[in-house]
Design an enzyme around this catalytic site. Sequence first.
Site, PDB file in Angstrom:
ATOM      1  NE  ARG A  50      -4.241  -1.375   1.687  1.00 20.79           N
ATOM      2  CZ  ARG A  50      -5.033  -2.312   2.691  1.00 20.79           C
ATOM      3  NH1 ARG A  50      -4.582  -1.904   4.181  1.00 20.79           N
ATOM      4  NH2 ARG A  50      -6.003  -3.054   2.353  1.00 20.79           N
ATOM      5  CE  LYS A 147       2.312 -21.502  10.862  1.00 22.98           C
ATOM      6  NZ  LYS A 147       2.756 -20.761  11.657  1.00 22.98           N
ATOM      7  CG  HIS A 177       9.585 -22.167   7.628  1.00 21.57           C
ATOM      8  ND1 HIS A 177       8.391 -22.063   8.391  1.00 21.57           N
ATOM      9  CD2 HIS A 177      10.629 -22.257   8.472  1.00 21.57           C
ATOM     10  CE1 HIS A 177       9.019 -21.756   9.819  1.00 21.57           C
ATOM     11  NE2 HIS A 177      10.152 -21.849   9.777  1.00 21.57           N
ATOM     12  CE  LYS A 181      13.005 -25.242  10.093  1.00 22.01           C
ATOM     13  NZ  LYS A 181      13.777 -23.937  10.614  1.00 22.01           N
ATOM     14  CD  GLU A 215       9.692 -21.231  17.947  1.00 22.42           C
ATOM     15  OE1 GLU A 215      10.205 -20.610  17.276  1.00 22.42           O
ATOM     16  OE2 GLU A 215       8.378 -21.296  18.219  1.00 22.42           O
ATOM     17  CG  ASP A 234       2.473 -20.471  15.576  1.00 22.89           C
ATOM     18  OD1 ASP A 234       2.409 -19.907  14.291  1.00 22.89           O
ATOM     19  OD2 ASP A 234       3.568 -20.492  16.269  1.00 22.89           O
ATOM     20  CG  HIS A 239       6.005 -25.620  11.538  1.00 24.47           C
ATOM     21  ND1 HIS A 239       5.809 -25.118  10.095  1.00 24.47           N
ATOM     22  CD2 HIS A 239       6.215 -24.285  12.132  1.00 24.47           C
ATOM     23  CE1 HIS A 239       5.820 -24.005  10.130  1.00 24.47           C
ATOM     24  NE2 HIS A 239       6.082 -23.413  11.429  1.00 24.47           N
ATOM     25  CE  LYS A 330       6.039 -19.063  19.317  1.00 28.65           C
ATOM     26  NZ  LYS A 330       6.828 -19.219  18.100  1.00 28.65           N
TER      27      LYS A 330
HETATM   28  C1  BG6 Z   1       6.549 -20.254  12.349  1.00 32.05           C
HETATM   29  C2  BG6 Z   1       5.553 -19.887  13.671  1.00 32.05           C
HETATM   30  O1  BG6 Z   1       5.621 -20.758  11.306  1.00 32.05           O
HETATM   31  O2  BG6 Z   1       7.581 -21.040  12.747  1.00 32.05           O
HETATM   32  C3  BG6 Z   1       6.489 -19.100  14.785  1.00 32.05           C
HETATM   33  O3  BG6 Z   1       4.503 -18.847  13.297  1.00 32.05           O
HETATM   34  C4  BG6 Z   1       7.801 -19.861  14.852  1.00 32.05           C
HETATM   35  O4  BG6 Z   1       5.697 -19.109  15.689  1.00 32.05           O
HETATM   36  C5  BG6 Z   1       8.590 -20.114  13.594  1.00 32.05           C
HETATM   37  O5  BG6 Z   1       8.337 -19.299  15.711  1.00 32.05           O
HETATM   38  C6  BG6 Z   1       9.625 -21.253  14.072  1.00 32.05           C
HETATM   39  O6  BG6 Z   1      10.386 -21.517  12.691  1.00 32.05           O
HETATM   40  P1  BG6 Z   1      11.768 -21.819  12.858  1.00 32.05           P
HETATM   41  O7  BG6 Z   1      12.334 -22.028  11.619  1.00 32.05           O
HETATM   42  O8  BG6 Z   1      12.355 -20.716  13.477  1.00 32.05           O
HETATM   43  O9  BG6 Z   1      11.923 -23.042  13.743  1.00 32.05           O
END
Ligand code: BG6
Length: 481
Positions: A50, A147, A177, A181, A215, A234, A239, A330
């Site tokens: 935008r 996502k 993603h 990896k 994390e 999430d 994942h 987290k």
């Molecule tokens: C994302 C989540 O898809 O993946 C995040 O929304 C998370 O909450 C992240 O922190 C973790 O990705 P990676 O590659 O750092 O393990």
Amino acid sequence: MYKIIPVPPFDIILFGATGDLARREILPALFRGFSVRQVPEDFRLAGVARAEMSDDEFRALCRDSIRSAQEPQAGEQEVLEKFLRKLSYFPLDATGGAGWDRLAAWPRPDKILTFYLSVGPSVFEQIIDNLKHNNMVRPDCRIVVEKPFGQDLPSSQALNGILAGSFNESQIFRIDHYLGKETVQNLMALRFANVLFEPLWNWQHVEHVQITVSESIGVKGRQGYYDAAGGMRDMVQNHLMQLLCLVAMEPPARFEADAVRDEKLKVIKALRDMSSRDIVRGQYGAAAGMASYLEDSETTYSETESFIALKCRIGNMRWGQTPFYLRTGKRLKARMSEVAVVFKRLPHSIFGLRDQRRNNILAVRLQPDEGITLQVTIKEPGPGGMRLIEVPLDMSFAESLGPEIGTMTNAYERLIMDVIRGNQTLFMRNDEIEAAWRWTDQVIACWSEEGSRPEIYAAGSEGPSAAAALMDYGRQWRVIE
Ligand code: BG6
């Protein structure tokens, strides 16, 4: 040195081009591809957002983002400037109907065209409608979506319906993603390119499997999104589910998109319904100088889980008796992701009365320090009887394959190149994503019906104490370190 196979020339239209994901991941990934000549000279990118900005201002923004993602190496400065010249900017409210003419005239008809929606799912429909009305959707174009792909089964079905209204399934690339990896793909190589593991990869030999994505970061900065999602939506729905599928699936006949995705889908469909006794949820409390989840979320009350552990069962002939433990959170002690396959003990020990039988453990580390460890029992060196010890057969990819392994390609770089090549193997199919939501919804229903609240755990710890209790029959979580 690894082999670089350039992709064909392409045009990419990036919606949400000034957003966090575009700046942190997508643009740096494209630049890395360009600097190793995987992205050809004849590529172009149109950034759409935008904000009013000139091409040069957009390029300056991208220069900063790329530099902060990865300091350009010696001699790369010139390459970066060349890369930036391939970028143009289109200030546009992509949800509105006005101002599309210039963008609609931008793509070259003879080059691969990709639309990358780096925007929230709430605007997918309007953007796709606008693409259609401006005759930009071609039979050979691709569309990439990020996502969160929905919030539950009905919303993911609605999104799939919107995409299917304008694109064939073979044109749609839903990114997770984690599938990009290096080590995640290595799970498949390990299983299906070695004779060693596959004969043992079943309920007769595997005692249990643990998948941990831990994390150390908190939710600050993304609290709005996260508080509505929580760890289950999430991380687990996508994942961890993908990791589970790669560990548990049957060997596909070929390493081809639909063959792989068919097998993953069967795993998701075979997941048994869960009950609340197999679920532990936690929320971090303030500790060791770190703020609590509530403080990070700028609220005084929330039932959202920042930690979740599950004991899952896959109801099929291969895994019927082997539990799969999943755990993610987290603000835990460390950033550590791994898949650990814990094998059963031998039925008998020939080495004496004391129980010296131990579990062999195959641990596949995703991050940090990617590699594979096999825990084996050997004789303790030295004289004085037969004593046994456990040692790791340790294969760090960095040690075996060179330190540059970690920087060779990142997940986004690999996935974007696959989009251009039209290879969907590492992307989720509509039925797969819907099956994952169906199971996720059932898990969430277990606690929302009960109205239970997550247990508070100390920030910087290994999670709530109840998670340990989920590990029955003497099993133990792997240490987070
Ligand atoms: C994302 C989540 O898809 O993946 C995040 O929304 C998370 O909450 C992240 O922190 C973790 O990705 P990676 O590659 O750092 O393990």
